[in-house]
Design a protein around this motif. Sequence first.
Motif, mmCIF file in Angstrom:
data_model
loop_
_atom_site.group_PDB
_atom_site.id
_atom_site.type_symbol
_atom_site.label_atom_id
_atom_site.label_comp_id
_atom_site.label_asym_id
_atom_site.label_seq_id
_atom_site.Cartn_x
_atom_site.Cartn_y
_atom_site.Cartn_z
ATOM 1 N N ILE A 296 -5.398 71.591 -45.236
ATOM 2 C CA ILE A 296 -5.325 72.586 -44.177
ATOM 3 C C ILE A 296 -5.522 71.917 -42.804
ATOM 4 O O ILE A 296 -4.976 72.380 -41.798
ATOM 5 N N ILE A 318 -1.033 84.880 -32.963
ATOM 6 C CA ILE A 318 -1.216 86.127 -33.717
ATOM 7 C C ILE A 318 -0.271 86.190 -34.918
ATOM 8 O O ILE A 318 -0.644 86.616 -36.008
ATOM 9 N N SER B 300 -3.663 89.734 -38.520
ATOM 10 C CA SER B 300 -3.033 89.470 -37.220
ATOM 11 C C SER B 300 -3.577 90.405 -36.159
ATOM 12 O O SER B 300 -3.798 90.020 -35.011
ATOM 13 N N ILE B 303 -6.751 89.109 -34.936
ATOM 14 C CA ILE B 303 -6.539 88.001 -33.991
ATOM 15 C C ILE B 303 -6.130 88.557 -32.626
ATOM 16 O O ILE B 303 -6.590 88.091 -31.573
ATOM 17 N N ILE B 310 -8.414 83.373 -27.071
ATOM 18 C CA ILE B 310 -7.597 82.262 -27.559
ATOM 19 C C ILE B 310 -6.875 81.565 -26.400
ATOM 20 O O ILE B 310 -6.793 80.342 -26.342
ATOM 21 N N VAL B 314 -7.651 77.285 -26.729
ATOM 22 C CA VAL B 314 -6.609 77.198 -27.767
ATOM 23 C C VAL B 314 -7.113 76.511 -29.041
ATOM 24 O O VAL B 314 -6.565 76.723 -30.128
ATOM 25 N N ALA B 315 -8.185 75.718 -28.931
ATOM 26 C CA ALA B 315 -8.740 75.086 -30.132
ATOM 27 C C ALA B 315 -9.041 76.130 -31.211
ATOM 28 O O ALA B 315 -8.986 75.841 -32.412
ATOM 29 N N ALA B 317 -7.192 78.671 -32.037
ATOM 30 C CA ALA B 317 -5.964 78.884 -32.822
ATOM 31 C C ALA B 317 -5.737 77.745 -33.809
ATOM 32 O O ALA B 317 -5.163 77.932 -34.879
ATOM 33 N N ILE B 318 -6.215 76.560 -33.404
ATOM 34 C CA ILE B 318 -6.017 75.394 -34.266
ATOM 35 C C ILE B 318 -6.955 75.441 -35.485
ATOM 36 O O ILE B 318 -6.554 75.114 -36.600
ATOM 37 N N LEU B 319 -8.190 75.880 -35.248
ATOM 38 C CA LEU B 319 -9.187 75.856 -36.327
ATOM 39 C C LEU B 319 -9.202 77.132 -37.191
ATOM 40 O O LEU B 319 -9.656 77.126 -38.331
ATOM 41 N N MET B 320 -8.681 78.195 -36.593
ATOM 42 C CA MET B 320 -8.618 79.506 -37.258
ATOM 43 C C MET B 320 -8.100 79.452 -38.705
ATOM 44 O O MET B 320 -8.737 80.007 -39.612
ATOM 45 N N PRO B 321 -6.958 78.760 -38.962
ATOM 46 C CA PRO B 321 -6.443 78.762 -40.343
ATOM 47 C C PRO B 321 -7.401 78.095 -41.324
ATOM 48 O O PRO B 321 -7.373 78.419 -42.515
ATOM 49 N N VAL B 322 -8.244 77.170 -40.845
ATOM 50 C CA VAL B 322 -9.153 76.475 -41.750
ATOM 51 C C VAL B 322 -10.126 77.476 -42.377
ATOM 52 O O VAL B 322 -10.350 77.462 -43.593
ATOM 53 N N ALA B 325 -8.170 79.702 -44.862
ATOM 54 C CA ALA B 325 -7.662 78.991 -46.042
ATOM 55 C C ALA B 325 -8.791 78.620 -46.994
ATOM 56 O O ALA B 325 -8.702 78.871 -48.202
ATOM 57 N N LEU B 326 -9.877 78.045 -46.468
ATOM 58 C CA LEU B 326 -10.967 77.634 -47.364
ATOM 59 C C LEU B 326 -11.690 78.838 -47.943
ATOM 60 O O LEU B 326 -12.095 78.833 -49.106
#
Lengths: 449, 449
Positions: A296, A318, B300, B303, B310, B314-315, B317-322, B325-326
Motif C-alpha cells: 500500500i 475524494i 468518499s 473524505i 486535504i 496533501v500528505a 491524501a497520500i497516507l489516507m489509503p494506508v 487498506a490495513l
Amino acid sequence: MNEKIKRHYQRINKSYTGAIHIAPSRIAKSLGQLYLYDKGLFFSSLSRISPNQLREVLLELDGDTFEVAIKRLPHAKILESIQNAQSDDATDIINRIELTDHSLASLLLHSLHPDMQDEHKELSAYEEDMAGAYMQTEILTATKKDTLRTVKDKIQKFRETEPLSSIIKLYIVDEGGVLLGSLHFTDLILFDDNDTIAYILETVRPRPPITIRAKSPVEEVVRLFSDYDLNAIGVVNRHGILKGHITYDDVFDLIQDLHTEQSYSMAGVNDDAEEQNTFKAGRARLVWLFVNLGTILLASFVIGIFEETIRQFVALAILMPVVAALGGNAGMQALTVTIRRLALGEIDYSSVKSVLLRELKIVILNGSAIALSIALISYLWFFNGTLSIIIAISMFCTLILAGVLGGLIPLILKKTGIDPAVASTVFLTTMIDSSGFLLFLGLADMFLV
Amino acid sequence: MNEKIKRHYQRINKSYTGAIHIAPSRIAKSLGQLYLYDKGLFFSSLSRISPNQLREVLLELDGDTFEVAIKRLPHAKILESIQNAQSDDATDIINRIELTDHSLASLLLHSLHPDMQDEHKELSAYEEDMAGAYMQTEILTATKKDTLRTVKDKIQKFRETEPLSSIIKLYIVDEGGVLLGSLHFTDLILFDDNDTIAYILETVRPRPPITIRAKSPVEEVVRLFSDYDLNAIGVVNRHGILKGHITYDDVFDLIQDLHTEQSYSMAGVNDDAEEQNTFKAGRARLVWLFVNLGTILLASFVIGIFEETIRQFVALAILMPVVAALGGNAGMQALTVTIRRLALGEIDYSSVKSVLLRELKIVILNGSAIALSIALISYLWFFNGTLSIIIAISMFCTLILAGVLGGLIPLILKKTGIDPAVASTVFLTTMIDSSGFLLFLGLADMFLV
C-alpha cells in the motif's frame, strides 16, 4: 452456575457415563467453553474423560485449551489414549504435543511399544502435504490362497480391535505385500467357506484398484476420492507394496482442511498457527499486515507523485478510493472464482484462454455499467464534465485490468509451483491500487489541471 | 490438430472404447476444452459418449458447454441417460436442463416412467439446502423376519442395478417402513443362512442409527458425517419412515459445494449463476459491484467533509489509503477465521466472548506494531511529528475496530439468521473505511491544520 455452563458440563457428564454417544468434537467444544467460564469445572471434566474418548477429544481441542489440557493431564492417561489410537491419530496427537511441549512428546514416544515407535517414525517422515501422512496402517488383507473361512476369521479378529468405520474393504496382496486388488464385502457374501480368494477374484472380476503413492500430494487424494466415488484408497510405495489406506472419513477432514487453508491463505492467515496459541496466530497474521503495508506504500508513493495535482483539485482525493476499491472488488471476484476452480481441478494452465475470455467478457459488461454510473454520480457531485470522463475511463480500464489479473495471476502462480491462494491477493491488490491511482491521477494531471 | 487438443480427444475416445476407466469429471473437462478449440471434434466426441457415462458427464460440464450439449444431443439419448441414473442424479440433470430449456425439461420429465416422475416430483420438492435434495431413494432394506438367505438374494439383485458405491449397509425397517437400525456387511458374514435378521440384531447389538430428517439443512448432514465418521446416513420423514440415504460420495461434493459457496459469497460471486452461462454470472457479480459502489461512496462522502483540510495538507491524501487498506486487511483476517470456524461448527454465538477476546488480543499486539511502523515511516517521509502521532493513533484504533468487527459481525449475522459469508464483507469494509477516514482526517483537522 449459569445455564450455558451447566449445559456444557452435563454434555460431558453424559458422555462420561456412556448415557448417550456424543461426538468428540462436541465434547471438545464444551471443554473449550468450560475452560473460558469455569476453570474448576474444566479440570474436573477433563479428568473424567475416558482414555478411549480422550484421544479423539484431544485432536479436536483448540490451541489454547489443548496446551492447558496437556499440561494438566496425568502422563499415564495421555499415554494410554495414544496406545489405543489408530496409527494416524496417534501420530497426530504426538506431533501436536511436540509443538507445545517437546520433552513431553519425546517422553511419551519412548514409553510406547517399539512397534508403535517405528510406526510413528514412518508416518512422521511424510510431509504434512503427502498422502502418507494421512494413512492408517491397520488394514484388512488376504492373499489369493486364503479361503473364505480364513478371511472370515481375520475379519472377526480385526473387528475386535478396529472400529467399523475402518473396515471398508478386503485388500488382496501377494506374498511380498504387493497390492493386487480389493473386494467389497458383498462380493464375499455369496461364496462358500471353502472357496479361495483366487476363485472369488476370478468370478467377481473387480475393477483394478485405484491406488496412491505415499509421497503423492494430498490434493491428489481428494481428487481421486471425488472423481471415483471412493470410500478408501490403498496407499502403496514405489514397489506397489501396500503400506496402509486412507478412508473416506479422513477425506472429509482433508477437504475441510484444504478449504480452511485456502480461505485463510487468501486472507493472510496461517491455518497451522491459528491452531496453536493466540500469540503464534497473531504473529503469523502480523507478517501479512507488514507485506500489505509495503504494497500500500507503493500506492501511496504513486499518489505522492501527483501531490500538486491533488492540491489544485481536491475532488481527486475524494474519488480516488472509488477506483481502487471497485477495482479491488472486481479483481477479487475473478481471483476467487479462478482459485476455487483450480482447487477443484476444473481448470489448469491449459484453460488460460477460456478463463481469460470469460473474465474479460464479464468485466467488459460490468466495467461499462460501473464506469457510466460513476461518471454520472461524479458529474452530479462536482459538475465537471472532464472529471467525469476521466474517472469513467480510469474506472473502466482498472476493471478490465482487475478481471484479467484476477484470472491470470492464480494460473501463472500455479504453473510456477507457487500456491495461488497464498500469493495472489498481494500481487492483485498491489497492481490494481498502483495502476488505478496512476491512471486516474495521471489523466487528471494531463487534462484537468 | 495441436497436441493438447489431440490429448483431450484421445482421452474421450479411450473412455468410449472402454479401454480404461476415466472419471466423468475428466471427460467433461476435455469436452469443455474441445468446445473451445475445435467445435467439430467437440460435437463428434459428444455424440460418442455412451448414455451410461453421459449422465455423469452432463452433471460435470460447465455452464456454457452444458447449454450447447443439451441443444445438440438427441432427446432420446438424454432421456436414456436420465432413465438409467440414480434418483438424485436424475433430478439434478432435469433441474439443470430446466434452467436453460424449460420446455425440453418438461418434455423429458413426461417421457419418464410414472414412478420416476413421482420420484422427481418428491425430490424436487426439497429446497436446495435441505438434506432430502441429496438423497438416493434406491436403498437396500430388510425386515426383522427376513432370513440371511433372503437378504443375500436381495443383495444379489440390488447389485445388478446399483453401483457398488451405493451398497454401504443394510437398513432394517419394520413393516411400515420405519427405520429400526442398520447392519454392516461384516456383521452378516459370520451368520448362518437360516438365521433371521432379528437374531442377528440381537447378537450384534449395533449402535442405534444416526438419522437425519429430509427437511434438515445440508450443513447438518456435513456435520453429522464429520462428527460420527459416517459412510451413509438414513434420511427419514417425521414419522421415522426411511425415505432414502445420503452417501459419503455425495458428502464430498456437498463439502466442496458449501465451501465454494462460502468463498464466492465472501467475494460477491453467486455460485449458482457461475454455473450457468457467462452473462448470468456477470450480472450476478455486477450487483455486488453496485453494492460496493454505494459503500465506497459513503467513504468518499466522509473524505469530502474534509476537503479544505486535504487542500492545506496533501500528505493526508497520500497516507489516507494506508489506514483504510490495513484496516481492511486486519478485518478480513478476523472475519475469515470467524466465518470458517462458524462453518466448521467450532464456534457459535455462545462463543462470542472467547472469539472477541482472542481477536482483541491479536489486534492489540499487531495494531501496536503496525501503528509504530507507520508513524516512523510517515515521519521519515514528511518530517512532521504531529502527523506521525495522528496516523499512529488512527491506525491503531482502526485496527482495533477491524478486529472487533471481524469477529463480531459474522456471529451477529449468523444469530439473526443471515448467511455471514454473504453480508459480512460489505458491513466490515463500509464501517472500517468510513470510520478510518473519519478518524484520520478528523484528528488532522483538529490538530494539524
